[in-house]
Design an enzyme around this catalytic site. Sequence first.
Site, short mmCIF file in Angstrom:
data_model
loop_
_atom_site.label_atom_id
_atom_site.label_comp_id
_atom_site.label_asym_id
_atom_site.label_seq_id
_atom_site.Cartn_x
_atom_site.Cartn_y
_atom_site.Cartn_z
N GLY A 12 0.84 -1.21 0.00
CA GLY A 12 0.00 0.00 0.00
C GLY A 12 0.88 1.25 0.00
NE ARG A 84 -6.97 -12.00 -16.62
CZ ARG A 84 -8.01 -12.34 -15.87
NH1 ARG A 84 -8.76 -13.37 -16.19
NH2 ARG A 84 -8.31 -11.64 -14.78
CG ASP A 117 3.72 -6.66 7.23
OD1 ASP A 117 3.24 -5.75 6.53
OD2 ASP A 117 3.03 -7.58 7.72
CB THR A 140 3.31 0.62 6.71
OG1 THR A 140 1.96 0.53 7.20
CG2 THR A 140 4.24 0.24 7.85
CG ASP A 142 -0.99 -0.14 8.99
OD1 ASP A 142 -1.66 0.86 8.66
OD2 ASP A 142 -1.25 -1.29 8.59
CG ASP A 144 2.37 -2.78 10.98
OD1 ASP A 144 3.22 -2.35 10.16
OD2 ASP A 144 1.37 -3.43 10.63
NE ARG A 186 -4.37 -6.14 7.11
CZ ARG A 186 -5.43 -6.30 6.36
NH1 ARG A 186 -6.00 -5.26 5.77
NH2 ARG A 186 -5.96 -7.47 6.18
O1 F6P Z 1 -1.18 -1.42 5.61
C1 F6P Z 1 -1.60 -0.15 5.24
C2 F6P Z 1 -3.10 -0.12 5.09
O2 F6P Z 1 -3.43 1.23 4.80
C3 F6P Z 1 -3.88 -0.64 6.28
O3 F6P Z 1 -3.95 0.28 7.31
C4 F6P Z 1 -5.20 -0.97 5.62
O4 F6P Z 1 -5.89 -1.98 6.30
C5 F6P Z 1 -4.80 -1.45 4.27
O5 F6P Z 1 -3.52 -0.90 4.00
C6 F6P Z 1 -5.76 -1.07 3.17
O6 F6P Z 1 -5.31 -1.63 1.99
P1 F6P Z 1 -5.97 -1.34 0.56
O7 F6P Z 1 -5.29 -0.12 0.02
O8 F6P Z 1 -5.64 -2.56 -0.20
O9 F6P Z 1 -7.43 -1.13 0.77
#
Ligand code: F6P
Length: 362
Positions: A12, A84, A117, A140, A142, A144, A186
């Site tokens: 992400g 694919r 991660d 990230t 997060d 984390d 998350r």
């Molecule tokens: O890990 C980063 C994060 O933004 C999380 O906080 C969230 O759950 C997830 O990615 C959302 O991912 P996506 O962009 O695939 O919806």
Amino acid sequence: MSKRIGILTGGGDCPGLNGVIRAVVLHARNTHGWETVGIRNGFEGLYEQQYVDLDPAKVQTILARGGTMLGSSNRANPFGYPLRMPDGRVEIHDVSSRCIANLERLDLQGLVVVGGDGTMSFGQKFIEKGATRIVGVPKTIDNDLEATDYTIGFQTAVEVVVEALERLATTAESHERIMIVEVMGRYAGWIALTAGLAGGAHVVLVPEIEYDIDKVIAAFNRRSARGVSYSIVVCAEGAKPKGGDYAVAVKGDVTKQDKLGGAGQRLAEVITERTEYEVRTTVLGHIQRGGTPCAFDRELATRFGVKAVDLIASGQFGHVAALENNKLVGKPIAKAVKKLKLVDPHGELARSARAVGIELGD
Ligand code: F6P
């Protein structure tokens, strides 16, 4: 031909990625005379051989821009890659050997993998498979990753949430409502708890502490008894009631994780069922991931990018740039991905929250 290094951004996106790209390109060129090749859309671009030559002119003005100029994908797992087939079906294949062959063809001094991660663990698997010239930069929203005190993107997300809390507080007060704000994070409650502290929330629910709904309602009642008839609740997307499970919006598969969502609305429904309070829910979602990086993230992105090039220059492959007690260090990627860094329910941050009267639901 002059020496060159590579860079990709995986998983992400978050604010600050462009700052890393810029710092890597500038430091590589200015200090070592190295060229930089960008790999598009994370490991997908390595498999598909989608590359872009980067130079100082291309990155000079991107420091303050959110997102990533290289693109990113959080489905590009080289060890379980969706392919694919000619008949239209999608099959999952391990394409890591072809990625390594592509990497060898690129003939890089080193590859900077910017990721969370998931992306870091792919980097580690490549190293174990023999593609050793990899270094990492932790990103990230997060926050984390065990390896570092802060990942890039986190502080900007916190700023976004704090602004939202302040905006929601005034309307909550006018209408005497309970405002629930669902935030990302998350499995880790860093965004929720940090923003809750900074934004003056009254209740903060994090994934690390299963919440007791009676305690949450009691917190509203205590405020109400004092004549304060509104409350602000920060609810992490991964918050769970005692004995309950994550609120999953979209079930994942081998190529992607479950998409969480709905924890705030689930909480709102229970409060409405059990009390007379009027409740509204706001889901901040990807607003937390977009837009301009804050000053802290721009600075950290620059320092991490410089450190990543230093790690390559000194042959410290298999390491990530990390911040430890405000010092920039290199840490083994293997350690960085061993376990997630979670909020300690009895740690200083949670203790400070309780000390100023924030209800954590335990
Ligand atoms: O890990 C980063 C994060 O933004 C999380 O906080 C969230 O759950 C997830 O990615 C959302 O991912 P996506 O962009 O695939 O919806």
